[in-house]
Each structure stands twice: as C-alpha cells, then as structure tokens.
Scaffold this motif. Structure first.
Motif, PDB file in Angstrom:
ATOM      1  N   ASP A   1     -26.241 -75.268   9.856  1.00 59.12           N
ATOM      2  CA  ASP A   1     -26.374 -74.413  11.014  1.00 59.12           C
ATOM      3  C   ASP A   1     -25.269 -73.370  11.084  1.00 59.12           C
ATOM      4  N   SER A   2     -24.432 -73.270  10.070  1.00 58.56           N
ATOM      5  CA  SER A   2     -23.312 -72.341  10.099  1.00 58.56           C
ATOM      6  C   SER A   2     -23.728 -70.993   9.542  1.00 58.56           C
ATOM      7  N   ASP A   3     -22.746 -70.048   9.570  1.00 59.54           N
ATOM      8  CA  ASP A   3     -23.007 -68.722   9.042  1.00 59.54           C
ATOM      9  C   ASP A   3     -23.093 -68.742   7.522  1.00 59.54           C
TER      10      ASP A   3
ATOM     11  N   THR B   1     -26.919 -68.186  16.778  1.00 59.63           N
ATOM     12  CA  THR B   1     -25.515 -68.128  17.194  1.00 59.63           C
ATOM     13  C   THR B   1     -24.660 -69.046  16.332  1.00 59.63           C
ATOM     14  N   THR B   2     -23.547 -68.510  15.804  1.00 52.52           N
ATOM     15  CA  THR B   2     -22.560 -69.293  15.070  1.00 52.52           C
ATOM     16  C   THR B   2     -21.192 -69.036  15.697  1.00 52.52           C
ATOM     17  N   SER B   3     -20.181 -69.768  15.254  1.00 50.02           N
ATOM     18  CA  SER B   3     -18.846 -69.603  15.832  1.00 50.02           C
ATOM     19  C   SER B   3     -17.791 -69.715  14.742  1.00 50.02           C
ATOM     20  N   ASP B   4     -16.597 -69.190  15.036  1.00 46.70           N
ATOM     21  CA  ASP B   4     -15.516 -69.250  14.065  1.00 46.70           C
ATOM     22  C   ASP B   4     -14.169 -69.045  14.741  1.00 46.70           C
ATOM     23  N   LEU B   5     -13.117 -69.409  14.012  1.00 38.72           N
ATOM     24  CA  LEU B   5     -11.745 -69.197  14.451  1.00 38.72           C
ATOM     25  C   LEU B   5     -11.327 -67.774  14.095  1.00 38.72           C
ATOM     26  N   VAL B   6     -10.618 -67.116  15.028  1.00 39.15           N
ATOM     27  CA  VAL B   6     -10.142 -65.751  14.811  1.00 39.15           C
ATOM     28  C   VAL B   6      -8.614 -65.751  14.852  1.00 39.15           C
TER      29      VAL B   6
ATOM     30  N   VAL C   1       0.476 -61.106  17.535  1.00 38.99           N
ATOM     31  CA  VAL C   1      -0.303 -62.218  16.991  1.00 38.99           C
ATOM     32  C   VAL C   1      -1.454 -62.483  17.949  1.00 38.99           C
ATOM     33  N   GLU C   2      -2.626 -62.754  17.397  1.00 41.55           N
ATOM     34  CA  GLU C   2      -3.782 -63.114  18.218  1.00 41.55           C
ATOM     35  C   GLU C   2      -4.439 -64.348  17.626  1.00 41.55           C
ATOM     36  N   LEU C   3      -4.787 -65.279  18.486  1.00 35.95           N
ATOM     37  CA  LEU C   3      -5.446 -66.514  18.048  1.00 35.95           C
ATOM     38  C   LEU C   3      -6.532 -66.857  19.052  1.00 35.95           C
ATOM     39  N   GLY C   4      -7.749 -67.067  18.565  1.00 30.59           N
ATOM     40  CA  GLY C   4      -8.838 -67.345  19.498  1.00 30.59           C
ATOM     41  C   GLY C   4     -10.060 -67.934  18.822  1.00 30.59           C
ATOM     42  N   TRP C   5     -11.108 -68.052  19.596  1.00 34.06           N
ATOM     43  CA  TRP C   5     -12.390 -68.582  19.129  1.00 34.06           C
ATOM     44  C   TRP C   5     -13.489 -67.608  19.522  1.00 34.06           C
TER      45      TRP C   5
ATOM     46  N   ASP D   1     -11.406 -63.729  10.224  1.00 31.85           N
ATOM     47  CA  ASP D   1     -12.505 -64.441  10.898  1.00 31.85           C
ATOM     48  C   ASP D   1     -12.890 -65.609  10.011  1.00 31.85           C
ATOM     49  N   MET D   2     -12.410 -66.792  10.365  1.00 30.95           N
ATOM     50  CA  MET D   2     -12.533 -67.951   9.483  1.00 30.95           C
ATOM     51  C   MET D   2     -13.868 -68.668   9.691  1.00 30.95           C
ATOM     52  N   ASP D   3     -14.948 -67.963   9.292  1.00 32.87           N
ATOM     53  CA  ASP D   3     -16.272 -68.533   9.437  1.00 32.87           C
ATOM     54  C   ASP D   3     -16.715 -69.191   8.155  1.00 32.87           C
TER      55      ASP D   3
END
Length: 366
Positions: A131-133, A157-162, A190-194, A364-366
């Motif tokens: 179900d991932s990218d 819809t998929t998700s990843d760490l940014v 620095v930016e870290l998110g989802w 974008d760690m997808d």
C-alpha cells in the motif's frame, strides 16, 4: 540548536536509515493455525486432482488403443472416443478444482487470513507494504503472524517522513541580502515532519496534494557584536555592552504545509491492486504553510572582565505568534532543493520588517 533537538533529529534519521537498509528482512518464529493448515492441504489436493485425472485419462486412452489394435473399432472411431474422454477429464478437473477453491475461499473469509510458511510461522518484518508509494518494495515494520496480504486495490493516499536542512537568513525591508546583519554561514534551518500525499485525479497521478505537519527551527547568527533586546512590545536591535563571541537567535515553529506536487510516475498493475509510484522520479512542489511560533531563544556568549560568560533570553513576547509563508521544492527521487519564505515578519513591532528566508536540501523518505 539545543542538545535535545539534535538528538531527536539524529535518532529519527537513524531509524529511517535502518528501515531503508532493512527492507524485506524477516525473522521467523513458529506458530500454528488449523484453518491455515487446512487451506494448505486443500491447495495440495488441487495438484493431486490434476494428477489423478491425467492418470485416468492415460489408462482410458490405452484401453481405446487396445480396442483399435484388436479390430473392435476403427481408428477414426478411436479418435472420436479419445476426444470425448479428454473433454470429460478436463471438465472433471475444472469442477473438482472449483469445489476446492470454494472451500478455500470459505475458510479464508472466516479466519484471520493468515497464510503461514513451512510448519507455521510468525514474522518480524521491517519493510514497506504494497500500500506504499513504492509498490514493489517493503518498508513498514510488522511483528506477528505471516499474513496473506490482500492489498487495497487503489490506494490514493500514502505518507512519508520529511526532513530538510540548509541555510537561513532574513530579508530586511530596504536592504539587500548582502547587507544582512546575520552571518550567511552560521545561520541555518532544520525542518522535521510527517506528510501525506493524495492523488488528485481518479485515473492520473500527474497532480498530487501533499500536506502534513512540521517542526521548523530557524536560526540567525548575528554579526558585529549586536543582539536583540526586548523593550515593551518592541524588539530593538542594538550593540551588546560587552565583547560578544557569539550571538544566535532561534525560533521554533509548528506549521502545517500544503503543496501541489507535479511530476511523472510509474504505474504498476497486478491482479488484485495497482499503484502509482514516484520513486526515483522528478517532482516539483509549490505551496505554503501556516502555523504557530512555540518558542524563541537568543544565546549570547561574551567576555566580561576577561571571563567567558553566556546568557539566554527566552520566549520573546514580540515574536509573531502566527507564522505563514510560501515554499517550493524540486526533487529527483527522495532528495531535492527546498526553498521557503515567511510572509509573516519575525517580530510584531519593529522599525523595519524582517522576514525569514531559507534554502537547503529536502528529503522525502517515502
């Protein structure tokens, strides 16, 4: 950036790296399931059915050949009989296999749909699911019985760490970036998110909506013995009374980015699902963000009477509580060039507006 922040980012990147390296890794632990074993037996019986019917057909063909050789029937009559019994055996195989398939489907609907490996297994897997990218790879973490994976047919819809890091500065009203009172090399962000990514169109992945949340740390390294001093509801930029070794100002923001993402993708089609993958593809995103300032901190390291001193000024009331801006990125695969600009000034009241501007790398760690 304080020690806790550095440790948080380091641990997050280490985890992401471990997940990427350990794709398709499985640790096997034995388990048991009666329904699953019965399903496996039924699957084996399907091969037995084919073998039985083929063996019966072989014997019947030999019997017909014997009759032809003995002169009881002609060769033409023998061929007709062979065709009839071949059709009968083919229908037998089809009907008997259908009965077994129905039993397998019945058991599958009324159990947890686990399909254990040899002797039954529990799997500890680090990898991504279908179900991932990246539809052909595995990068999720799963511990439990080895399941018969039934992927969602169309997962939009998929998700990843940014994660993003780079240079930071401020555009000051009436001045060029070359005249900035902040060091170009010492100022950073620095930016870290989802983030979640949703395909906009039903039958095309040319346009995606990417949205989520991020923590942003914007740091300014102040030059020329200067620092910020809060005076009522205003911030005054003035010279420090002592010899400053370092003067750094940092804001921490919680923002909610939204981007329209464009670019090609690869479509993978299987019997029970299809996916659009942007893995290793060109991507262009444009959008913005809005959110809140959750803390501000200035550190001043200076010398007083020949001794090194350090002073902290926390949570300036004059810092804008609401943050909003525009951002864009150009990526190839998971790595790209990232730009963001705060439309909201850093401070509420100042004789001149200062707007944060950043340029760096985005992952974008997808």
């Amino acid at each position: 950036m304080n020690t806790i922040t550095k440790l948080t980012i380091a641990l997050t990147l280490a985890l992401a790296s471990q997940i990427s390296v350990a794709q398709d890794t499985e640790v096997i632990v034995k388990s048991d399931s009666l329904n699953v074993k019965e399903i496996e037996v039924l699957k084996t019986q399907k091969e037995t059915v084919r073998a039985e019917e083929k063996e019966l057909l072989r014997h019947e063909v030999e019997a017909i050949n014997d009759k032809v050789d003995a002169g009881y029937i002609t060769a033409e009559e023998g061929e007709i009989l062979k065709q009839e019994i071949a059709k009968k055996r083919a229908l037998n195989i089809e009907n008997r296999i259908a009965i077994l398939d129905n039993k397998i489907d019945l058991l599958g609907r009324n159990t947890e749909s686990y399909t254990f490996g040899e002797d039954g297994q529990i799997v500890i897997r680090i990898g991504k699911d279908y179900d991932s990218d990246r539809s052909s790879e595995q990068t999720s973490i799963y511990i439990g019985p080895k399941k018969q994976h039934i992927p969602t047919y169309d997962k939009r819809t998929t998700s990843d760490l940014v994660f993003a890091i780079g240079f930071n500065n401020a555009l000051i009203e009436g001045e060029s970036l070359n005249d900035s009172p902040y060091k170009l090399g010492g100022s950073g962000f620095v930016e870290l998110g989802w983030a979640w990514k949703t395909r906009v169109f039903e039958n095309s992945n040319a346009l995606r909506l990417k949205y989520g949340f991020s923590f942003q740390w914007n740091k300014l390294d102040i030059k020329d013995n200067m620092y910020f001093r809060e005076e009522g509801d205003q911030v005054v930029f003035e010279e420090y009374p002592y010899d400053v070794r370092k003067s750094k100002f940092r804001t921490t923001n919680l923002v909610f980015p939204v981007h329209f993402e464009f670019g090609p993708s690869k479509k993978t089609v299987n019997d029970d699902y299809f996916r659009y993958s942007t893995h290793k593809k060109f991507k262009f995103g444009i959008g913005g963000y809005g959110g809140f300032n959750i803390s501000s901190l200035q550190k001043v390291k200076y010398k007083e009477d020949g001794n090194n001193q350090k002073k902290k000024y926390k949570d300036y009331d004059a810092v804008n509580s609401f943050v909003y801006g525009v951002s864009s990125y150009v990526s190839l695969g998971s790595v790209g060039l990232y730009f963001k600009y705060d439309l909201s000034p850093i401070f509420k009241n100042q004789t001149f507006d200062q707007n944060n501007i950043s340029l760096g790398l985005r992952f974008d760690m997808d």
